[in-house]
Write an enzyme that holds these catalytic residues in place. Sequence first.
Site: not given
Length: 132
Positions: A120-121
């Site tokens: 996840l960014e």
Amino acid sequence: MRIDRLDHVVLTVVDISATIDFYSRVLGMQEITFGDQRRALAFGQQKINLHSAGHPIAPHATSPTPGSADLCFIVTGGIQGVLTHLQTCGVTLEAGPVPRTGATGPITSVYFRDPDGNLLEVATYDQSIQLS
């Protein structure tokens, strides 16, 4: 044909309840139930539908696998607020803050993983520079 926007994505997960807890607590998404008691995570005008590993809902990807996603979420506010929140939630960073290029310009990103290992960014746009 002209694509307007992305409506939803599907994540294949080991434990739907653990995924809902993480995304709700860490990312502020809302659990919703739809259709035949299917569960999803809603945010903005999008949602993430959840499929249980080994029990995908047809039609589905050729090889639905937990931990194979790489998603970027844009947040409002500064990256320092993101870092403080993630620390409060006990989330371990993989990388960041680092400069990247988003869909419409420069962003500052941090990376971490969800319970299934999906990358996840979370990023903020540099408001002073936007691509047209």
